[in-house]
Design an enzyme around this catalytic site. Structure first.
Site, mmCIF file in Angstrom:
data_model
loop_
_atom_site.group_PDB
_atom_site.id
_atom_site.type_symbol
_atom_site.label_atom_id
_atom_site.label_comp_id
_atom_site.label_asym_id
_atom_site.label_seq_id
_atom_site.Cartn_x
_atom_site.Cartn_y
_atom_site.Cartn_z
ATOM 1 N N LYS A 20 0.781 -1.207 -0.105
ATOM 2 C CA LYS A 20 -0.033 0.012 -0.021
ATOM 3 C C LYS A 20 0.978 1.354 -0.117
ATOM 4 C CE LYS A 20 -2.306 0.560 3.942
ATOM 5 N NZ LYS A 20 -1.603 1.805 4.388
ATOM 6 N N ARG A 93 -9.613 3.733 9.093
ATOM 7 C CA ARG A 93 -9.331 2.278 9.300
ATOM 8 C C ARG A 93 -10.437 1.592 9.811
ATOM 9 N NH1 ARG A 93 -3.090 0.958 11.129
ATOM 10 N NH2 ARG A 93 -2.136 1.417 9.192
ATOM 11 N N ARG A 132 10.691 -10.836 5.344
ATOM 12 C CA ARG A 132 11.430 -9.650 5.459
ATOM 13 C C ARG A 132 12.340 -9.706 6.898
ATOM 14 N NH1 ARG A 132 7.268 -4.699 5.772
ATOM 15 N NH2 ARG A 132 6.739 -5.504 7.944
ATOM 16 N N ARG A 165 12.260 -8.678 12.569
ATOM 17 C CA ARG A 165 11.496 -8.093 13.655
ATOM 18 C C ARG A 165 10.152 -8.850 14.077
ATOM 19 N NH1 ARG A 165 9.290 -2.921 9.944
ATOM 20 N NH2 ARG A 165 7.380 -3.420 11.085
ATOM 21 N N ARG A 176 -2.101 -9.872 13.232
ATOM 22 C CA ARG A 176 -2.263 -8.457 12.387
ATOM 23 C C ARG A 176 -3.299 -8.581 11.505
ATOM 24 N NH1 ARG A 176 3.444 -6.647 10.411
ATOM 25 N NH2 ARG A 176 2.376 -4.853 9.572
#
Length: 225
Positions: A20, A93, A132, A165, A176
């Protein structure tokens, strides 16, 4: 190549990992829009040490969502100062935020042109985000699928070992996604009802997605102007 500048008002949605932020920046460059990222807004308030920033920092430190009232205040203040067209990235949101945004725009004599949603299946999101890794020393970010380091587990810029992370582990990514789905489902229904909602398949290369998103805008919004 840039398209003719228009006073477009766009909201972009997308789950974690959908790209995004990247697509928002490309759209703003292409159509001459101001990029209004709530993530950037929140970081700026915290960095400046404002009273609002201190409140936000407290919520983030506790791992809590920033309340709708604060997000609405922050976003609408930026919109009030924006000149010409803009793209909202990260707001709204929730359904209450969307309703407050609608009220604010109506009071200013404006309206949204389109709400774009970058769609990505859960399996692909998990694959992207769990791939990642980052360097704890220099901050360089890598993706084992699209941008791997030259030497496995090592940063290209410095000799540090790469780390992942905590919010990029599979368990956290799944949580999430659940939060995003719970918050966004009523938001999507709301914008579908307003006939403003368009989906774009984000399970493609960055350039393909960029062309698809621009094509939706040119074929729907700009065709009406």
């Amino acid at each position: 190549m840039s398209s003719e500048k228009k006073d477009l008002r766009i909201v972009i949605l997308g789950c974690p990992g959908a790209g995004k932020g990247t697509q928002a920046k490309r759209l703003c460059q292409r159509f001459g829009l101001t990029h209004l990222s709530t993530g950037d807004m929140l970081r700026a308030e915290i960095s400046s040490g404002t009273s609002l920033g201190k409140k936000v920092e407290d919520y983030l430190r506790r791992g809590s969502l920033v309340p709708d009232t604060i997000m609405v205040e922050l976003a609408c203040a930026k919109l009030d100062m924006a000149q010409g067209g803009w793209l909202l990235d990260g707001f709204p949101r929730t359904l209450p935020q969307a309703q407050e945004l609608q009220g604010f725009l109506t009071s200013c004599g404006h309206k949204l042109d389109i709400v774009l949603s970058l769609e990505l299946k859960e399996g692909e999101v998990i694959k992207r985000l769990t791939s990642r890794w980052s360097c704890p020393s220099c901050g360089e970010v890598y993706n084992l699928l699209s941008r791997p380091p030259k030497a496995a587990g090592k940063c290209d810029r410095c000799p540090a070992a790469l780390t992942q992370r905590p919010d990029d582990t599979e368990a956290t990514v799944r949580r999430r996604l659940m939060v995003y789905e719970d918050l966004t489902r009523p938001l999507v229904a709301y914008y579908r009802g307003e006939h403003l909602f368009e989906e774009v398949d984000a399970d493609r290369g960055m350039e393909e997605v960029a062309q698809a998103v621009a094509g939706v805008i040119e074929g729907t919004v700009l065709a009406r102007k």
